[in-house]
Structures are given as structure tokens and as C-alpha cells.
Design a protein around this motif. Structure first.
Motif, PDB file in Angstrom:
ATOM      1  N   GLN A 251      24.480  57.640  47.549  1.00 35.29           N
ATOM      2  CA  GLN A 251      24.499  56.306  46.958  1.00 35.29           C
ATOM      3  C   GLN A 251      25.932  55.788  46.858  1.00 35.29           C
ATOM      4  O   GLN A 251      26.884  56.568  46.808  1.00 35.29           O
ATOM      5  CB  GLN A 251      23.861  56.342  45.571  1.00 35.29           C
ATOM      6  N   PRO A 252      26.132  54.469  46.810  1.00 34.67           N
ATOM      7  CA  PRO A 252      27.493  53.915  46.681  1.00 34.67           C
ATOM      8  C   PRO A 252      28.157  54.400  45.399  1.00 34.67           C
ATOM      9  O   PRO A 252      27.580  54.272  44.321  1.00 34.67           O
ATOM     10  CB  PRO A 252      27.246  52.404  46.643  1.00 34.67           C
ATOM     11  N   ILE A 253      29.348  54.961  45.515  1.00 31.71           N
ATOM     12  CA  ILE A 253      30.039  55.484  44.339  1.00 31.71           C
ATOM     13  C   ILE A 253      30.736  54.341  43.596  1.00 31.71           C
ATOM     14  O   ILE A 253      31.095  53.317  44.174  1.00 31.71           O
ATOM     15  CB  ILE A 253      31.039  56.592  44.707  1.00 31.71           C
ATOM     16  N   SER A 254      30.929  54.552  42.312  1.00 31.30           N
ATOM     17  CA  SER A 254      31.451  53.488  41.456  1.00 31.30           C
ATOM     18  C   SER A 254      32.815  52.983  41.887  1.00 31.30           C
ATOM     19  O   SER A 254      33.078  51.777  41.846  1.00 31.30           O
ATOM     20  CB  SER A 254      31.507  53.969  40.003  1.00 31.30           C
ATOM     21  N   VAL A 255      33.709  53.887  42.294  1.00 29.67           N
ATOM     22  CA  VAL A 255      35.067  53.442  42.625  1.00 29.67           C
ATOM     23  C   VAL A 255      35.063  52.509  43.835  1.00 29.67           C
ATOM     24  O   VAL A 255      35.887  51.591  43.934  1.00 29.67           O
ATOM     25  CB  VAL A 255      35.998  54.654  42.862  1.00 29.67           C
ATOM     26  N   ILE A 256      34.114  52.686  44.744  1.00 29.44           N
ATOM     27  CA  ILE A 256      34.002  51.764  45.880  1.00 29.44           C
ATOM     28  C   ILE A 256      33.490  50.409  45.404  1.00 29.44           C
ATOM     29  O   ILE A 256      34.011  49.360  45.813  1.00 29.44           O
ATOM     30  CB  ILE A 256      33.089  52.355  46.969  1.00 29.44           C
ATOM     31  N   LEU A 257      32.497  50.402  44.529  1.00 27.94           N
ATOM     32  CA  LEU A 257      31.983  49.138  44.009  1.00 27.94           C
ATOM     33  C   LEU A 257      33.073  48.380  43.255  1.00 27.94           C
ATOM     34  O   LEU A 257      33.218  47.160  43.407  1.00 27.94           O
ATOM     35  CB  LEU A 257      30.784  49.383  43.090  1.00 27.94           C
ATOM     36  N   VAL A 258      33.847  49.091  42.446  1.00 34.07           N
ATOM     37  CA  VAL A 258      34.923  48.468  41.679  1.00 34.07           C
ATOM     38  C   VAL A 258      35.978  47.872  42.609  1.00 34.07           C
ATOM     39  O   VAL A 258      36.452  46.749  42.414  1.00 34.07           O
ATOM     40  CB  VAL A 258      35.559  49.493  40.721  1.00 34.07           C
ATOM     41  N   THR A 259      36.339  48.629  43.653  1.00 37.38           N
ATOM     42  CA  THR A 259      37.355  48.160  44.600  1.00 37.38           C
ATOM     43  C   THR A 259      36.886  46.926  45.359  1.00 37.38           C
ATOM     44  O   THR A 259      37.608  45.922  45.459  1.00 37.38           O
ATOM     45  CB  THR A 259      37.700  49.277  45.600  1.00 37.38           C
ATOM     46  N   LEU A 260      35.690  46.977  45.898  1.00 33.63           N
ATOM     47  CA  LEU A 260      35.157  45.844  46.660  1.00 33.63           C
ATOM     48  C   LEU A 260      35.025  44.607  45.776  1.00 33.63           C
ATOM     49  O   LEU A 260      35.350  43.488  46.200  1.00 33.63           O
ATOM     50  CB  LEU A 260      33.802  46.206  47.269  1.00 33.63           C
ATOM     51  N   ALA A 261      34.557  44.797  44.547  1.00 31.17           N
ATOM     52  CA  ALA A 261      34.399  43.666  43.634  1.00 31.17           C
ATOM     53  C   ALA A 261      35.747  43.049  43.282  1.00 31.17           C
ATOM     54  O   ALA A 261      35.874  41.819  43.184  1.00 31.17           O
ATOM     55  CB  ALA A 261      33.669  44.112  42.368  1.00 31.17           C
ATOM     56  N   GLY A 262      36.761  43.881  43.095  1.00 34.47           N
ATOM     57  CA  GLY A 262      38.099  43.368  42.797  1.00 34.47           C
ATOM     58  C   GLY A 262      38.642  42.517  43.933  1.00 34.47           C
ATOM     59  O   GLY A 262      39.206  41.438  43.714  1.00 34.47           O
ATOM     60  N   HIS A 263      38.483  43.003  45.158  1.00 35.91           N
ATOM     61  CA  HIS A 263      38.921  42.229  46.329  1.00 35.91           C
ATOM     62  C   HIS A 263      38.142  40.917  46.428  1.00 35.91           C
ATOM     63  O   HIS A 263      38.723  39.857  46.723  1.00 35.91           O
ATOM     64  CB  HIS A 263      38.705  43.045  47.598  1.00 35.91           C
ATOM     65  N   ALA A 264      36.833  40.978  46.214  1.00 40.84           N
ATOM     66  CA  ALA A 264      35.998  39.795  46.335  1.00 40.84           C
ATOM     67  C   ALA A 264      36.382  38.740  45.304  1.00 40.84           C
ATOM     68  O   ALA A 264      36.493  37.549  45.626  1.00 40.84           O
ATOM     69  CB  ALA A 264      34.525  40.171  46.187  1.00 40.84           C
ATOM     70  N   CYS A 265      36.600  39.153  44.066  1.00 39.58           N
ATOM     71  CA  CYS A 265      36.975  38.228  43.012  1.00 39.58           C
ATOM     72  C   CYS A 265      38.304  37.548  43.341  1.00 39.58           C
ATOM     73  O   CYS A 265      38.440  36.325  43.182  1.00 39.58           O
ATOM     74  CB  CYS A 265      37.071  38.969  41.684  1.00 39.58           C
ATOM     75  N   GLU A 266      39.261  38.322  43.819  1.00 43.98           N
ATOM     76  CA  GLU A 266      40.559  37.751  44.179  1.00 43.98           C
ATOM     77  C   GLU A 266      40.416  36.734  45.313  1.00 43.98           C
ATOM     78  O   GLU A 266      41.031  35.654  45.275  1.00 43.98           O
ATOM     79  CB  GLU A 266      41.517  38.863  44.595  1.00 43.98           C
TER      80      GLU A 266
END
Length: 408
Positions: A251-266
């Protein structure tokens, strides 16, 4: 002439706007997620245990207190914690113990890991029996709502920054790590504010300046990036809860979700600054963040990369390159399901929330939080009525380290 079908985020927002439900759903989601955060009392208890653990480790290893630094990483440091589902502990907290003593830093990584594990022994009535994992030691803390994953680390000798560490890895001996700069990067993006949020702030300032009473109204999902990450993690946990171990491991690990979301928000924030996009609500931004996630998974010469923004040599998607595409496939399946479940949920009127559709997005923890706040007459009346009683916990700055570490 053919036209492209509306994207997921536009389709969901159009449904909300057509019913004039966007603000109501924003309150529902925002207040639901706030109920699932780490409670202050639990946080204080965890901090006390974590500081005692540092003193115990230093004593067992025969080093001075100043030769050990303990701090939180992961969701505790980025402040995106969510409760786990029973029978697991309610909160699984990630802790790093940086060993500064010269003789320890010079050791073979596997010997260091073993000696560190031995230093955790002898206090099983409090911490539970230490259990070895790939890079950390698991402490169950019987009778508490939380458990610790404790990772020993040493300074990376060639690094120019003290925040660059290396940790033991069973396959590669040493593995790079930089949880401090990663959390700082994320927290900086979490502080970004879109124009509609700045308007709210200006109105509040004007009300204060004119000595008028401030409106007694919660802003809702004002901490958009953190709320979006919590939503994603809850959905992932619910989707994989009944899967077999092999699938769950992919399953997608949390640190990947956090990283992708941070890039997307920026990216979304930059686009608004340039006049390329305009957002009117927190829920609209959150949906756009979800939609953007796959765009920040890079693949170069067949190699997947989701790098630590604080340390380019640390690839969070490294396992994607050695599993015959299983993790990449699971990410795509999860992301598609998340969009579908959000779409189905938000196409309902907020006053007629389906428990099944709510569970699909937020898991059982979300349903339980919703039920706990549900009044006899109206779900939203109850949520809005209790909103003002909640003290805002949104951080304004990244959590900093103390002398022995500060729970982040």
C-alpha cells in the motif's frame, strides 16, 4: 470538435456548488478530522515517556545525556497523525534517537542496531518487550494509547548539515535519512495561504481594528494541506484493512503521500499567484491536491523516484523498483478509488450523509467521529455548534528540537 470530460475535482466541486453545499461539507470534513487528532493529554504523556526513554538509553550505553538526541519524525513531526484501527494501538509514533558518541558512530551498522536494541531491554513493564523491525525497534507501551517505533541513527560523516543522518538498513548497511529538513519543508508548504484564506484573515483584522466583535465561526479546513493528508491516510487505511498481508505491504506509505501532497499544494499555490487558477474554498484546494498527486511521481529510465525534498539521495519510492511493479500498481488503484469514493460522497447532500460512503473515505474511525458529534436533529448543527469549543491546534511554525528533543 470534442471537449475533454470534466476532471474529478471539477466534477465534485460542480456538484457541491449546484447544491450550495461546499461550505457545509468543508465544516463536516474539517471538524471530523480535528476529532481524530492526537489529543493534548496523550501527546503530553507520550512526550514524558519519550524523554525518559532517552535518559534510559544513555544510561544503558554508558554515554552522557548530551551525546544523545531524541526527536519525533513522520506524522508526529509534520502533525498529520490519525488514529489507528483496533486492535492496533491508537497512535503509532515514530521516534529517532541520534547517537553522537564517537565510538558508537564508528560501529558497524548491524552491531550498532543490536547494541541499541539491548539498551531498550530491562524495562518491559513500561515499554513492553522490544521487537526488531527493519530499521527500528518497536516498543508497545502496554496500557497506553500509543506505541513507539524507535530508530537509532548517527551523523552522516560526509554531510554539511547536522540534520543529515544515516540509519541501519538490512540490505544496504547504511541508508541516508533527513527527517528534520523533510518536516521543515512540509511545514513551510502547510503555511501557504490561498487568496480566499487571506481575505478571511483581513476581515478578522479589520474587525479587530474597528473594535467590533469577531464572528464566532470556525474557518473549517483552514489547515488545508494537513487535513488533505489526514484524509488520504484514513482512506488508505480503510481500503487496505481487509487485504492480505502481501497486498497490504504494497500500500502507499505515508511519507510518499505527504511528499506528493506537499508538492501538489505548492504547485496550486504558485498557479494561483500567477493568475492561472483561482480557488474559492478549502475543499476545492483539497480536491485539487488529491487530483495532482500522480504528477509528482517521477520515472527516469524505468526508475521510480519520490525523493526526500530535504535529501535528494533518499528515494522514498526505492522499493517500487524491486517489486515487479506491485507498489506502483497499488498506488494507482488506491488513487483511483480515492477519487471515486470522494466523488460519490460529495454528490450527496450533507444533510443525508450515507454511513457507507462516509466509511469508504474516512474509515470506521471517521464514522465513529461523525456519530459522536451527530445530534438528534441535524449533523451539521451539532458539528457547527461544537466547533467554537475546540481550541485551534494548527501549528504556525515547524516544531523545533530541544536539548533532549521535543515531541514534534
Amino acid at each position: 470538435m470534442t471537449t475533454n470530460p470534466p476532471t474529478f475535482s471539477k466534477r465534485a466541486m460542480d456538484a457541491l456548488l449546484a447544491r450550495n453545499d461546499a461550505k457545509q461539507w468543508e465544516f463536516l470534513i474539517g471538524n471530523l478530522l480535528k476529532r481524530l487528532e492526537l489529543p493534548p493529554a496523550t501527546r503530553a504523556a507520550a512526550e514524558a515517556d519519550y524523554l525518559r526513554l532517552a535518559d534510559s538509553i544513555a544510561n544503558k550505553l554508558g554515554i552522557l545525556p548530551g551525546e544523545i538526541q531524541i526527536f519525533a519524525q513522520g506524522s508526529m513531526r509534520t502533525q498529520t497523525t490519525i488514529p489507528q484501527r483496533a486492535p492496533a494501538k491508537l497512535f503509532d509514533l515514530d521516534i529517532v534517537v541520534k547517537l553522537k558518541s564517537g565510538w558508537l558512530a564508528q560501529m558497524n551498522p548491524h552491531d550498532l542496531f543490536r547494541i541499541f536494541g539491548e539498551a531498550l531491554e530491562g524495562n518491559e513493564s513500561v515499554t513492553g518487550v522490544p521487537e526488531e523491525k527493519r530499521r527500528c525497534w518497536f516498543l508497545n507501551y502496554p496500557g497506553k494509547d500509543y506505541c513507539f517505533d524507535v530508530t537509532p541513527a548517527v551523523q552522516e560523516p560526509a554531510a554539511h548539515s547536522e540534520s543529515v543522518l544515516r540509519v541501519r538498513d538490512p540490505d544496504s548497511d547504511w541508508s541516508p535519512s533527513n527527517p528534520i529538513d523533510f518536516a521543515d519543508w512540509f511545514c513551510t508548504r502547510a503555511k501557504l495561504r490561498f487568496e480566499f484564506q487571506r481575505v478571511v484573515t483581513r476581515k478578522a483584522f479589520d474587525a479587530t481594528a474597528s473594535v467590533e466583535p469577531l464572528p464566532d465561526e470556525d474557518i473549517g479546513m483552514d489547515d488545508i494541506l494537513r487535513r488533505a493528508v489526514q484524509l488520504m491516510k484514513l482512506h488508505r487505511d480503510g481500503m487496505y484493512w481487509y487485504k492480505d498481508k502481501e497486498i497490504k505491504r504494497a500500500q502507499p506509505i505515508s511519507v510518499i503521500l505527504v511528499t506528493l501532497a506537499g508538492h501538489a499544494c505548492e504547485k496550486l499555490w504558485i498557479e494561483e499567484q500567477r493568475g492561472q487558477r483561482k480557488f474559492s474554498s478549502a475543499i476545492e484546494v483539497a480536491l485539487a491536491i488529491v487530483e495532482e498527486l500522480p504528477n509528482f511521481i517521477h520515472r527516469e529510465s524505468g526508475v521510480f523516484k519520490v525523493c526526500n525534498p530535504g535529501l535528494s539521495t533518499e528515494n522514498f519510492a526505492d522499493k517500487w523498483n524491486n517489486d515487479e511493479g506491485v507498489r506502483a500498481k497499488q498506488f494507482a488503484l488506491w488513487h483511483t478509488q480515492l477519487e471515486q469514493d470522494l466523488d460519490a460522497l460529495l454528490h450527496q447532500g450533507e444533510a443525508y450523509v450515507s454511513e457507507e460512503k462516509l466509511r469508504a473515505v474516512f474509515g470506521q474511525a471517521g464514522v465513529d467521529a461523525w456519530k459522536a458529534s451527530k445530534p438528534k436533529v441535524s449533523v451539521m448543527d451539532g458539528l457547527l455548534g461544537t466547533a467554537s469549543a475546540h481550541v485551534k491546534t494548527n501549528p504556525t511554525t515547524p516544531t523545533r528540537l530541544g536539548s533532549s528533543g521535543t515531541l514534534g
